[in-house]
Write a protein that holds these residues in place. Structure first.
Motif, PDB file in Angstrom:
ATOM      1  N   PRO A   1       0.822  -1.215   0.000  1.00  0.00           N
ATOM      2  CA  PRO A   1       0.000   0.000   0.000  1.00  0.00           C
ATOM      3  C   PRO A   1       0.851   1.259   0.000  1.00  0.00           C
ATOM      4  CG  PRO A   1      -0.022  -1.027   2.164  1.00  0.00           C
ATOM      5  CD  PRO A   1       0.683  -1.988   1.257  1.00  0.00           C
ATOM      6  N   VAL A   2       0.279   2.350  -0.478  1.00  0.00           N
ATOM      7  CA  VAL A   2       1.023   3.608  -0.558  1.00  0.00           C
ATOM      8  C   VAL A   2       1.473   4.083   0.817  1.00  0.00           C
ATOM      9  CG1 VAL A   2      -0.094   4.317  -2.703  1.00  0.00           C
ATOM     10  CG2 VAL A   2      -1.102   4.976  -0.507  1.00  0.00           C
ATOM     11  N   GLU A   3       0.813   3.652   1.862  1.00  0.00           N
ATOM     12  CA  GLU A   3       1.200   4.043   3.225  1.00  0.00           C
ATOM     13  C   GLU A   3       2.578   3.515   3.606  1.00  0.00           C
ATOM     14  OE1 GLU A   3      -3.053   4.437   2.725  1.00  0.00           O
ATOM     15  OE2 GLU A   3      -1.738   2.684   2.457  1.00  0.00           O
ATOM     16  N   ASN A   4       3.076   2.562   2.841  1.00  0.00           N
ATOM     17  CA  ASN A   4       4.396   1.973   3.109  1.00  0.00           C
ATOM     18  C   ASN A   4       5.469   2.444   2.139  1.00  0.00           C
ATOM     19  OD1 ASN A   4       2.555  -0.930   3.842  1.00  0.00           O
ATOM     20  ND2 ASN A   4       3.744   0.155   5.378  1.00  0.00           N
TER      21      ASN A   4
ATOM     22  N   ILE B   1      13.305  -1.195   7.111  1.00  0.00           N
ATOM     23  CA  ILE B   1      13.217  -0.226   6.017  1.00  0.00           C
ATOM     24  C   ILE B   1      13.930  -0.844   4.827  1.00  0.00           C
ATOM     25  CG2 ILE B   1      13.662   2.136   5.254  1.00  0.00           C
ATOM     26  CD1 ILE B   1      14.330   2.734   8.264  1.00  0.00           C
ATOM     27  N   ILE B   2      13.337  -0.764   3.658  1.00  0.00           N
ATOM     28  CA  ILE B   2      13.947  -1.305   2.444  1.00  0.00           C
ATOM     29  C   ILE B   2      14.170  -0.153   1.457  1.00  0.00           C
ATOM     30  CG2 ILE B   2      13.660  -2.886   0.488  1.00  0.00           C
ATOM     31  CD1 ILE B   2      11.791  -4.533   2.366  1.00  0.00           C
ATOM     32  N   GLY B   3      15.394  -0.008   1.005  1.00  0.00           N
ATOM     33  CA  GLY B   3      15.713   1.010   0.013  1.00  0.00           C
ATOM     34  C   GLY B   3      15.873   0.386  -1.359  1.00  0.00           C
ATOM     35  N   ARG B   4      15.311   1.055  -2.360  1.00  0.00           N
ATOM     36  CA  ARG B   4      15.441   0.580  -3.739  1.00  0.00           C
ATOM     37  C   ARG B   4      15.729   1.736  -4.681  1.00  0.00           C
ATOM     38  NH1 ARG B   4      10.707  -4.007  -4.524  1.00  0.00           N
ATOM     39  NH2 ARG B   4      11.487  -5.480  -2.953  1.00  0.00           N
ATOM     40  N   THR B   5      16.100   1.401  -5.904  1.00  0.00           N
ATOM     41  CA  THR B   5      16.505   2.426  -6.865  1.00  0.00           C
ATOM     42  C   THR B   5      16.028   2.086  -8.265  1.00  0.00           C
ATOM     43  OG1 THR B   5      18.426   3.624  -7.739  1.00  0.00           O
ATOM     44  CG2 THR B   5      18.712   1.283  -7.316  1.00  0.00           C
TER      45      THR B   5
ATOM     46  N   GLY C   1      11.683   4.182  -0.939  1.00  0.00           N
ATOM     47  CA  GLY C   1      11.808   3.418   0.290  1.00  0.00           C
ATOM     48  C   GLY C   1      10.513   2.716   0.623  1.00  0.00           C
ATOM     49  N   LEU C   2      10.638   1.509   1.161  1.00  0.00           N
ATOM     50  CA  LEU C   2       9.509   0.741   1.672  1.00  0.00           C
ATOM     51  C   LEU C   2       9.685   0.677   3.189  1.00  0.00           C
ATOM     52  CD1 LEU C   2       9.664  -2.209  -0.901  1.00  0.00           C
ATOM     53  CD2 LEU C   2       8.375  -0.074  -1.095  1.00  0.00           C
ATOM     54  N   MET C   3       8.677   1.103   3.931  1.00  0.00           N
ATOM     55  CA  MET C   3       8.824   1.221   5.380  1.00  0.00           C
ATOM     56  C   MET C   3       7.482   1.095   6.080  1.00  0.00           C
ATOM     57  SD  MET C   3       9.587   5.338   5.521  1.00  0.00           S
ATOM     58  CE  MET C   3      10.800   5.218   4.192  1.00  0.00           C
ATOM     59  N   PRO C   4       7.499   0.842   7.390  1.00  0.00           N
ATOM     60  CA  PRO C   4       6.242   0.772   8.125  1.00  0.00           C
ATOM     61  C   PRO C   4       5.485   2.102   8.041  1.00  0.00           C
ATOM     62  CG  PRO C   4       8.063  -0.070   9.450  1.00  0.00           C
ATOM     63  CD  PRO C   4       8.666   0.579   8.252  1.00  0.00           C
TER      64      PRO C   4
ATOM     65  N   TRP D   1       3.989   3.782  10.264  1.00  0.00           N
ATOM     66  CA  TRP D   1       4.290   4.731  11.338  1.00  0.00           C
ATOM     67  C   TRP D   1       5.540   5.545  11.017  1.00  0.00           C
ATOM     68  CZ3 TRP D   1       8.861   5.156  13.921  1.00  0.00           C
ATOM     69  CH2 TRP D   1       9.748   4.066  13.878  1.00  0.00           C
ATOM     70  N   LEU D   2       6.501   4.906  10.345  1.00  0.00           N
ATOM     71  CA  LEU D   2       7.740   5.603  10.024  1.00  0.00           C
ATOM     72  C   LEU D   2       7.547   6.549   8.840  1.00  0.00           C
ATOM     73  CD1 LEU D   2      10.718   6.003  10.633  1.00  0.00           C
ATOM     74  CD2 LEU D   2      11.229   4.072   9.122  1.00  0.00           C
ATOM     75  N   LYS D   3       6.747   6.151   7.864  1.00  0.00           N
ATOM     76  CA  LYS D   3       6.493   7.057   6.741  1.00  0.00           C
ATOM     77  C   LYS D   3       5.881   8.355   7.224  1.00  0.00           C
ATOM     78  CE  LYS D   3       4.037   7.897   2.450  1.00  0.00           C
ATOM     79  NZ  LYS D   3       3.259   7.386   1.308  1.00  0.00           N
ATOM     80  N   ALA D   4       4.962   8.290   8.173  1.00  0.00           N
ATOM     81  CA  ALA D   4       4.326   9.500   8.682  1.00  0.00           C
ATOM     82  C   ALA D   4       5.360  10.462   9.264  1.00  0.00           C
ATOM     83  CB  ALA D   4       3.288   9.133   9.738  1.00  0.00           C
ATOM     84  N   GLU D   5       6.368   9.923   9.953  1.00  0.00           N
ATOM     85  CA  GLU D   5       7.426  10.773  10.505  1.00  0.00           C
ATOM     86  C   GLU D   5       8.392  11.227   9.409  1.00  0.00           C
ATOM     87  OE1 GLU D   5       7.337  11.761  13.626  1.00  0.00           O
ATOM     88  OE2 GLU D   5       5.522  10.553  13.924  1.00  0.00           O
ATOM     89  N   TYR D   6       8.689  10.323   8.487  1.00  0.00           N
ATOM     90  CA  TYR D   6       9.621  10.630   7.384  1.00  0.00           C
ATOM     91  C   TYR D   6       9.127  11.807   6.558  1.00  0.00           C
ATOM     92  CZ  TYR D   6      12.338   9.837   3.078  1.00  0.00           C
ATOM     93  OH  TYR D   6      13.156   9.988   1.979  1.00  0.00           O
ATOM     94  N   MET D   7       7.844  11.844   6.276  1.00  0.00           N
ATOM     95  CA  MET D   7       7.314  12.892   5.419  1.00  0.00           C
ATOM     96  C   MET D   7       7.405  14.274   6.052  1.00  0.00           C
ATOM     97  SD  MET D   7       6.736  11.288   2.713  1.00  0.00           S
ATOM     98  CE  MET D   7       6.103  12.703   1.805  1.00  0.00           C
ATOM     99  N   LYS D   8       7.600  14.334   7.364  1.00  0.00           N
ATOM    100  CA  LYS D   8       7.753  15.630   8.026  1.00  0.00           C
ATOM    101  C   LYS D   8       9.051  16.327   7.632  1.00  0.00           C
ATOM    102  CE  LYS D   8       5.263  14.250  12.257  1.00  0.00           C
ATOM    103  NZ  LYS D   8       5.411  14.005  13.726  1.00  0.00           N
ATOM    104  N   ILE D   9      10.082  15.511   7.331  1.00  0.00           N
ATOM    105  CA  ILE D   9      11.401  16.100   7.042  1.00  0.00           C
ATOM    106  C   ILE D   9      11.864  15.868   5.604  1.00  0.00           C
ATOM    107  CG2 ILE D   9      12.163  16.005   9.441  1.00  0.00           C
ATOM    108  CD1 ILE D   9      13.472  13.445   6.989  1.00  0.00           C
ATOM    109  N   ALA D  10      11.084  15.132   4.834  1.00  0.00           N
ATOM    110  CA  ALA D  10      11.471  14.878   3.441  1.00  0.00           C
ATOM    111  C   ALA D  10      11.438  16.177   2.646  1.00  0.00           C
ATOM    112  CB  ALA D  10      10.538  13.854   2.812  1.00  0.00           C
TER     113      ALA D  10
END
Length: 364
Positions: free
Chosen positions: A86-89, A217-221, A236-239, A241-250
């Protein structure tokens, strides 16, 4: 005039990233026409990008006066279809997976935190972590380049924030065993970053573990199998909960409009992806069977060659003198001085590589 006192203290101890040599550099140094140089030092896709990706990029070039969507939502939707997640990940990133690493380190690391890095491996993990104040803890791989899971677990402390694992590993080409990964995920209190830059060339991936663990966390290219290295596009593929925090600083708008739509088109071109994968698999089998030195099994689009008792520097130079760029692994921490990484080329290029190694073997 310079003012080094203005630079963060953490930067002082960072070794500069060593990229693969360029065609222009070698053509100029050895007197070759650039078109005759074979570049097999940076793990690029020798087939080039999908024509669909090129056409889409050109079609959207006229739109570069307009900002892209802040989170590249169109590309995220396409990645969701490709991965089944899902897009949430999912977070799209630029420049490449390196941008994902930089953002994660900015999000996670405070001064004095530790990261664990099995070596030899991709050097940018340490650069990104150290730039944000982390202390890298290096753990050597086993002699056969498998993970030493006990050593990794023993290296963990109450300051450990991230464990970096590259699968298939650069430069060894070896996959992380899922059982080893599960053991680490269940043991650590931190996050485990799994770099799957070369995963399309391998026998499997670990994206399904996102359904079981909240610390992976899984990184791809798009730089390797999809041949879009010049567009600097990753994800990136991630939980959730982490995406929600990641988007604050992306960084907002960090992927250009042409890159977004080139990525979408590349994901849709299953035929070109299959050709790229088959080219890598057939080529690495050929190189392993014909290079007259020890060649390790690989699950990536490159092979690792051990030229001992010769030195990698000498053999690399002998290939450069023939107009063939490969990667001397001496700049990889704990790689020693006899390892060379060779990107899989076209059938014709691979034959020339084998012949060049055969000539080098005569130095024994």
């Amino acid at each position: 005039m310079s003012r080094p006192e203005l630079i963060k203290e953490e930067i002082a101890g960072i070794a500069e990233y060593v990229p693969g040599k360029s065609i222009e550099e070698i053509a100029s140094k050895y007197g070759f026409h650039p078109a005759s140089v074979i570049k097999l030092g940076s793990n690029e896709n020798v087939l080039g990008p999908s024509t669909k990706a090129i056409e889409s990029m050109v079609d959207h070039a006229k739109d570069v006066n307009i900002y892209p969507s802040a989170d590249a939502s169109e590309l995220v939707d396409a990645i969701s279809v490709y991965t089944g997640l899902p897009v949430e990940n999912i977070c799209a990133s630029g420049p490449g997976m390196d941008g994902l690493l930089d953002n994660l380190m900015r999000l996670l690391i405070s001064a004095g935190d530790e990261v664990i890095i099995p070596t030899p491996t991709f050097s940018y993990y340490g650069i990104a972590a150290c730039a944000n104040g982390a202390v890298p803890v290096y753990v050597e791989l086993n002699e056969d380049y498998s993970l030493d899971t006990d050593a990794i677990m023993n290296a963990e402390s109450d300051r450990t924030k991230v464990i970096f694992l590259c699968s298939p590993n650069n430069p060894t080409g070896r996959l992380v065993e899922e059982a080893d990964l599960r053991s680490i995920l269940e043991h650590t209190r931190g996050l485990v970053f799994v770099d799957e830059a070369y995963i399309e060339f391998s026998d499997g991936n670990v994206a399904h573990l996102l359904n079981e663990y909240d610390n992976i966390i899984i990184g791809r290219t798009f730089s390797k199998a999809f041949a879009l290295a010049g567009l600097r596009l990753g994800y990136g593929l991630m939980p959730a909960w982490l995406k929600a925090e990641y988007m604050k600083i992306a960084t907002p708008f960090n992927i250009s409009v042409p890159a977004v739509f080139a990525g979408i088109a590349a994901l849709s071109d299953a035929d070109h992806l299959k050709k790229s994968i088959n080219c890598a698999i057939e080529g690495r089998d050929y190189l392993k069977g014909n290079i007259p030195f020890k060649v390790y099994d690989s699950q990536a689009n490159f092979v690792l060659v051990d030229v001992s008792p010769l030195r990698s520097k000498d053999v690399t130079v002998s290939l450069l003198e023939k107009g063939i760029i490969v990667r001397d692994c001496k700049s990889f921490r704990d790689a020693g001085d006899s390892l060379i990484r060779v990107t899989v080329g076209t059938a014709e290029q691979n034959k020339k590589v084998v012949a060049a190694f055969e000539d080098a073997s005569k130095l024994l």
